[in-house]
Design an enzyme around this catalytic site. Structure first.
Site, mmCIF file in Angstrom:
data_model
loop_
_atom_site.group_PDB
_atom_site.id
_atom_site.type_symbol
_atom_site.label_atom_id
_atom_site.label_comp_id
_atom_site.label_asym_id
_atom_site.label_seq_id
_atom_site.Cartn_x
_atom_site.Cartn_y
_atom_site.Cartn_z
ATOM 1 N N SER A 92 27.531 -33.984 -24.197
ATOM 2 C CA SER A 92 26.770 -32.760 -24.448
ATOM 3 C C SER A 92 26.516 -32.593 -25.946
ATOM 4 O O SER A 92 26.026 -33.514 -26.602
ATOM 5 C CB SER A 92 27.527 -31.563 -23.849
ATOM 6 O OG SER A 92 26.717 -30.423 -23.791
ATOM 7 N N LYS A 137 25.422 -35.348 -29.136
ATOM 8 C CA LYS A 137 24.462 -35.284 -30.246
ATOM 9 C C LYS A 137 25.161 -35.699 -31.549
ATOM 10 O O LYS A 137 24.618 -36.468 -32.350
ATOM 11 C CB LYS A 137 23.909 -33.864 -30.395
ATOM 12 C CG LYS A 137 23.319 -33.232 -29.146
ATOM 13 C CD LYS A 137 22.819 -31.823 -29.433
ATOM 14 C CE LYS A 137 22.779 -30.918 -28.209
ATOM 15 N NZ LYS A 137 21.889 -31.347 -27.155
ATOM 16 N N TRP A 181 18.380 -29.497 -17.409
ATOM 17 C CA TRP A 181 18.334 -28.860 -18.727
ATOM 18 C C TRP A 181 18.339 -29.908 -19.835
ATOM 19 O O TRP A 181 17.726 -29.723 -20.877
ATOM 20 C CB TRP A 181 19.529 -27.923 -18.857
ATOM 21 C CG TRP A 181 19.645 -27.110 -20.096
ATOM 22 C CD1 TRP A 181 20.634 -27.188 -21.036
ATOM 23 C CD2 TRP A 181 18.780 -26.051 -20.547
ATOM 24 N NE1 TRP A 181 20.450 -26.257 -22.040
ATOM 25 C CE2 TRP A 181 19.309 -25.545 -21.758
ATOM 26 C CE3 TRP A 181 17.603 -25.499 -20.048
ATOM 27 C CZ2 TRP A 181 18.698 -24.508 -22.470
ATOM 28 C CZ3 TRP A 181 17.006 -24.459 -20.757
ATOM 29 C CH2 TRP A 181 17.548 -23.976 -21.944
ATOM 30 N N HIS A 187 26.127 -31.615 -15.117
ATOM 31 C CA HIS A 187 26.394 -31.832 -16.536
ATOM 32 C C HIS A 187 27.902 -31.943 -16.741
ATOM 33 O O HIS A 187 28.623 -30.944 -16.682
ATOM 34 C CB HIS A 187 25.817 -30.650 -17.327
ATOM 35 C CG HIS A 187 25.952 -30.776 -18.813
ATOM 36 N ND1 HIS A 187 25.114 -31.568 -19.569
ATOM 37 C CD2 HIS A 187 26.805 -30.194 -19.685
ATOM 38 C CE1 HIS A 187 25.452 -31.455 -20.841
ATOM 39 N NE2 HIS A 187 26.471 -30.640 -20.942
#
Length: 418
Positions: free
Chosen positions: A255, A259, A346, A396
């Protein structure tokens, strides 16, 4: 599946978020292999000398923010050098990395597990969300003492953890399986480096402030860049650990921490491999698709994650001088693994896959194959060249299935001689 699609469509109508491929705008990606002065990049030497530095600078200036000062580890405190763990099959190491500047001090606690009686071990390193003690129910892991977002259901009250939170994320960290596969694992609580809130008065950021400065400049590091910096400091320590093979350190993240892992791998080429799990918008997914989370929604919800310059591109993704395939390409020629999940719209699974496909052009400069397919694979059907990808059935999350693929991919990339 029908129920899921109805649910997604209703949510899209209520929130204005696009989950319909038919509504993805026509877009043109910025050229990966053409320099800012129009020069075509035809080989790895030109990529390394010309294009890679250009792209790195653009991501620093417009997305994540540059790290304005060089902050070195001031002290290393070994709280535990070789504690016995997992019924004697592993050793546990707990190390405090201390940073100081003038009257400022910050500690980042690094937890390491290594297979017992092994040396020169490859290691996965990544950040965790709520404290090192959450990754395992091991009672000897030191509790986090940094600020943590309240979650009474996890035993986090008044922004402090309690014993109740021990091991609450262990399903995301199959440590014993990782050790059995011959790998070590290392982690730092992300809030030790920079608490996940719009503050900029705690964490590492004040170490870079000039007199009278109270937040980073418009092109200076946000929280994701700070987290990436923290991963490079973990690499600094791992490079000194005689039991770790520093040429085989794999940076990973899930998540928002995915990044950070991608940005850390772009900044620090000592990382031998990078794994991005469900990293989505401003991670692996193409911004110009405007599918699921967008630049506008992420900068509104989490303005502290990025440099202020990124706000210019909210609802104007087409004006970004970069897109995320360029970030993935900055990992080349090192192996890269990208994952998605079927219910994680998403994070735009298709955008993550397309980004990984586009990054393959740089791997080709090095004579290796990126992703070996052009069509998105079926769920739970991993594909891999020097770039790997899978979309997992489910939500997720990061699961034992994902970890099995990471280990298999690492085994494919690291030859026995290493």
């Amino acid at each position: 599946m029908i129920i899921l699609l109805i649910s997604v469509n209703l949510m899209a109508q209520q929130t204005g978020v696009n989950y319909d491929e038919k509504e993805v705008p026509n877009y043109k990606l910025p050229e990966l292999l053409v320099s800012k002065n129009g020069r075509k990049i035809k080989n790895a030497k030109r990529w390394e000398k010309i294009r890679r530095p250009e792209l790195l600078k653009l991501f620093e200036q417009e997305v994540y923010g540059k790290i304005p000062v060089d902050i070195e580890i001031d002290d290393v405190i070994i709280h535990e050098a070789a504690g016995e763990a997992f019924n004697g099959t592993a050793i546990r190491r707990q190390v405090e990395l201390v940073f100081r500047k003038d009257d400022l001090a910050l500690s980042a606690n690094l937890l390491i597990y290594l297979p017992k009686d092994s040396d020169n071990v490859p290691v996965f390193v990544g950040l965790n969300f709520n404290g090192n003690h959450t990754v395992s129910d091991d009672p000897d892991i030191r509790l986090a003492d940094s600020w943590v977002r309240d979650n009474p259901s996890l035993g986090i009250v008044h922004n402090q953890v309690t014993e109740q939170s021990r091991g609450v994320a262990s399903d995301r960290w199959p440590i014993e399986e990782i050790l059995e596969a011959g790998y070590g694992i290392a982690t730092i609580y992300c809030g030790d480096i920079d608490p996940d809130r719009d503050n900029f008065q705690d964490g590492i950021h004040p170490f870079s402030y000039q007199l009278g400065q109270f937040r980073p400049g418009y092109d200076e590091w946000g929280t994701i860049s700070a987290w990436a910096w923290g991963l490079t400091k973990a690499m600094d320590y791992l490079s000194t650990d005689a039991d770790v093979d520093s040429s085989r350190v794999i940076v990973f993240g899930h998540s928002r921490l995915g990044k950070a892992a991608l940005w850390a791998a772009a900044l620090d080429q000592r990382f031998a491999m990078c794994i991005s799990n469900n990293s989505g918008c401003m991670g692996a997914a193409l911004s110009r698709r405007q599918f699921g989370e967008t630049v506008g929604s992420i900068t509104k919800a989490f303005p502290h994650w990025f440099c202020e310059n990124l706000n210019k591109y909210a609802s104007r993704e087409e004006n970004l001088p970069v897109d995320q395939h360029m970030l993935l390409a900055l990992v080349a020629p090192r192996p890269l693994y990208v994952t998605s999940a079927t219910e994680d719209l998403w994070a735009d699974p298709k955008g993550e896959f397309l980004s990984a496909i586009e990054a393959g052009a740089v791997y080709q400069l090095y004579g290796t194959e990126g992703l070996p397919v052009n069509e998105m694979p079926a769920p739970d059907s991993p594909v891999a060249g020097s770039v790997g990808y899978h979309i997992r059935t489910g939500k997720h999350d990061i699961t034992s299935y994902d970890w099995k693929q990471f280990i298999d991919f690492a085994n494919q990339q690291f030859t026995p001689e290493q």
